[in-house]
Design a protein around this motif. Structure first.
Motif, PDB file in Angstrom:
ATOM      1  N   ASN A  79      19.153   6.635  52.966  1.00 51.30           N
ATOM      2  CA  ASN A  79      18.263   7.126  51.917  1.00 51.30           C
ATOM      3  C   ASN A  79      17.826   5.945  51.053  1.00 51.30           C
ATOM      4  N   ILE A  80      16.591   5.510  51.208  1.00 51.77           N
ATOM      5  CA  ILE A  80      16.093   4.330  50.484  1.00 51.77           C
ATOM      6  C   ILE A  80      15.958   4.609  48.991  1.00 51.77           C
ATOM      7  N   TYR A  81      15.993   5.908  48.586  1.00 52.40           N
ATOM      8  CA  TYR A  81      15.831   6.236  47.176  1.00 52.40           C
ATOM      9  C   TYR A  81      17.179   6.375  46.461  1.00 52.40           C
ATOM     10  N   GLU A  83      20.161   4.701  44.904  1.00 52.31           N
ATOM     11  CA  GLU A  83      20.607   3.415  44.370  1.00 52.31           C
ATOM     12  C   GLU A  83      22.127   3.451  44.188  1.00 52.31           C
ATOM     13  N   LEU A 129      11.121  11.903  43.073  1.00 51.22           N
ATOM     14  CA  LEU A 129      11.367  10.513  43.462  1.00 51.22           C
ATOM     15  C   LEU A 129      10.795  10.246  44.847  1.00 51.22           C
ATOM     16  N   ARG A 130      10.929  11.187  45.709  1.00 54.61           N
ATOM     17  CA  ARG A 130      10.475  11.039  47.097  1.00 54.61           C
ATOM     18  C   ARG A 130       9.109  11.723  47.258  1.00 54.61           C
ATOM     19  N   CYS A 180      21.034   9.508  39.593  1.00 52.88           N
ATOM     20  CA  CYS A 180      19.718   9.225  40.203  1.00 52.88           C
ATOM     21  C   CYS A 180      18.559   9.598  39.301  1.00 52.88           C
ATOM     22  N   HIS A 181      18.754  10.626  38.450  1.00 50.03           N
ATOM     23  CA  HIS A 181      17.609  11.183  37.732  1.00 50.03           C
ATOM     24  C   HIS A 181      17.641  10.925  36.230  1.00 50.03           C
ATOM     25  N   GLN A 184      14.721   9.194  34.854  1.00 45.01           N
ATOM     26  CA  GLN A 184      13.472   9.957  34.736  1.00 45.01           C
ATOM     27  C   GLN A 184      13.405  10.736  33.422  1.00 45.01           C
TER      28      GLN A 184
END
Length: 414
Positions: A79-81, A83, A129-130, A180-181, A184
Motif C-alpha cells: 500500500n503506497i499510501y 506511511e 487519500l486514494r 493515516c488520517h 487530513q
C-alpha cells in the motif's frame, strides 16, 4: 310495505354494491402490494446493514492488531499510501510480507467479492487519500447527507433491467485511523466517509400470485353479491306481485285495480277514447257459504274468478277482485254497448260452470253485473265516478231479479 320504486331500485343497488366491492378489492391490492414492497425494502436494508456491520467488525479486528501482514503477490501489492516504516518485512528473495491496514483490507475483500459476482463494497470519502476511493454521484449524495446528520441510506436501483439494492453507512474516525488520517484534519469520532454495499439482487415479491389471489377473492365476492342480489330482487318482485295480487283467487286485487283504473282514465282523456267498467257480484254468496261452508265458498270464488278473467279476450283488458264476492273488469277503448256484450259473456260463462247452489232458482251459481262508460269527448268521468256508476248499475241488476246485466245510463238511476 315494499313499494314499486323500492323494487326497481334493487338492480341499481346490486350494481352499486358490486362497484364498492371492486373498489375495496382494488384498494386492498394496492395496500398489499405497497406493504409487500415495504417488507421487501426492509429485508434488503437489514441484509445490507448486516454486511456493513460485518465489515466494520473486520476493520476493527484489523485495527486492534495494528494491521495484519500478508505475503506480497501479483494481486496484493504494498500500500503506497500507508506511511509506516514497518510496512514491508523482507525475509528472503521469495518472501516479503506487507501490512494491510483496515482501508486496504476492505478494498481487498471488495475485489474478491466482486470477482465472485457477490456483494460489492466500496470505501469512499469526500477527501480520499486514494483516487480509487473517490465517490460515485450516489455515494457523494450519501456523504453530504452524513455531514447533515444522516447515518445511513438505502435505495432500490434498477439498471439495464436488473434490480439491486444500494446501501451506504457512515464511517467514523477511530483512534487507530488517526495514524493515516490525522494529517487530513480528522479527530476521533468525526465522520470521515462511508462504506457502500451493493446487493446484486433484491428478493422480489410474487406480483402474479398477489394478483391471482385478489382476483379470485373479487370474483367469489362478486358471485356472492350477484347471487344474493338476485335472490333479493326475486324477493322484491315476489312481494310486489303479492301486494298487487289477490291471495285467494290469484287475480289482481283492489289496490292494483285502482292504480290501473287511474292510468286508464288518464289515457282515455289524453286519447279521447271511451273507457268502460264492469262490476259483477256473485248472487247470494252468503247463502252459498251457509250451505256449503267457507272452504267450498273459497273454491267457488276461485272458479268464478278464473271464468271472469277468461271472458276477457283482448290483451289490454284487465280484471280484479274488488272485495268479497265482487269482481271488476276495465275495458279500454270500449263503448257501453261493447261493455254490455262482454258482461253478458261473463254472466254466461259463470252460469256455464254449473256450480251447485241449492238456494238459487236454477240450482247453480250466477252473477249480476253492472256496466258504466266514460266518454271523454262528451263528459269525462273520474275513476271514482266510473266505479260508482258501475256499482249503481249492479244494484239495478240485483233489484231486477239478479243473474242479469244492467247498464248505467245517466238520469235513469235513483
Amino acid at each position: 310495505m315494499i313499494t314499486y320504486f323500492q323494487a326497481c331500485m334493487v338492480s341499481r343497488r346490486i350494481v352499486l354494491v358490486a362497484l364498492i366491492w371492486s373498489c375495496f378489492i382494488g384498494a386492498s391490492f394496492l395496500f398489499s402490494y405497497h406493504s409487500a414492497r415495504k417488507v421487501e425494502f426492509r429485508l434488503a436494508l437489514q441484509t445490507a446493514r448486516s454486511f456493513f456491520d460485518q465489515i466494520l467488525i473486520t476493520r476493527r479486528w484489523n485495527a486492534l492488531h495494528n494491521g495484519v501482514y500478508v505475503p506480497v503477490t501479483e494481486s496484493t501489492r504494498p500500500n503506497i499510501y500507508l506511511e509506516d516504516p514497518h510496512r514491508d518485512l523482507h525475509f528472503n528473495a521469495t518472501l516479503t510480507l506487507t501490512k494491510l491496514n483496515p482501508a486496504f483490507m476492505t478494498r481487498e475483500i471488495s475485489t474478491l467479492s466482486e470477482q465472485e459476482k457477490w456483494v460489492r463494497f466500496h470505501i469512499t470519502s469526500l477527501n480520499p487519500l486514494r483516487p480509487e476511493n473517490r465517490p460515485t454521484p450516489l455515494e457523494r449524495e450519501g456523504l453530504v447527507l452524513f455531514d447533515n446528520g444522516t447515518r445511513e441510506i438505502g435505495r432500490v436501483m434498477v439498471q439495464d433491467g436488473h434490480r439491486s439494492f444500494f446501501y451506504m453507512g457512515a464511517l467514523r474516525t477511530e483512534k487507530s485511523c488517526l495514524s493515516c488520517h490525522a494529517k487530513q484534519g480528522y479527530a476521533q469520532g468525526d465522520i470521515r466517509g462511508g462504506i457502500s454495499v451493493t446487493l446484486p439482487f433484491v428478493p422480489k415479491i410474487s406480483l402474479v400470485a398477489l394478483q391471482i389471489g385478489h382476483v379470485s377473492i373479487w370474483l367469489v365476492g362478486l358471485l356472492g353479491i350477484v347471487l344474493l342480489g338476485g335472490r333479493l330482487e326475486h324477493a322484491y318482485a315476489s312481494i310486489k306481485q303479492q301486494s298487487h295480487t289477490d291471495g285467494l283467487t290469484g287475480i289482481s286485487n283492489r289496490r292494483s285495480l285502482m292504480e290501473r283504473l287511474q292510468n286508464e282514465c288518464d289515457r282515455s282523456q289524453r286519447e279521447q277514447t271511451p273507457l268502460t267498467v264492469i262490476m259483477g257480484d256473485v248472487d247470494h254468496f252468503k247463502w252459498y257459504n251457509d250451505s256449503y261452508g267457507h272452504r267450498e265458498g273459497d273454491e267457488c270464488l276461485k272458479k268464478v274468478a278464473h271464468a271472469f278473467q277468461q271472458s276477457l279476450d283482448r290483451p289490454g283488458d284487465f280484471c280484479a277482485r274488488y272485495g268479497g264476492e265482487e269482481f271488476v273488469a276495465i275495458l279500454a277503448n270500449t263503448s257501453l254497448q261493447g261493455g254490455c256484450f262482454v258482461a253478458e259473456k261473463i254472466r254466461n260463462n259463470i252460469l256455464g260452470l254449473e256450480i251447485p247452489h241449492e238456494k238459487l232458482k236454477g240450482g247453480v251459481v250466477t252473477m249480476s253485473l253492472g256496466v258504466a262508460t266514460s266518454y271523454p269527448d262528451k263528459h269525462a268521468l273520474s275513476d271514482e265516478q266510473l266505479v260508482s256508476m258501475a256499482d249503481q248499475a249492479l244494484y239495478m241488476a240485483k233489484e231486477k231479479g239478479r243473474n242479469r246485466v244492467e247498464a248505467y245510463v245517466p238520469g235513469t238511476s235513483e
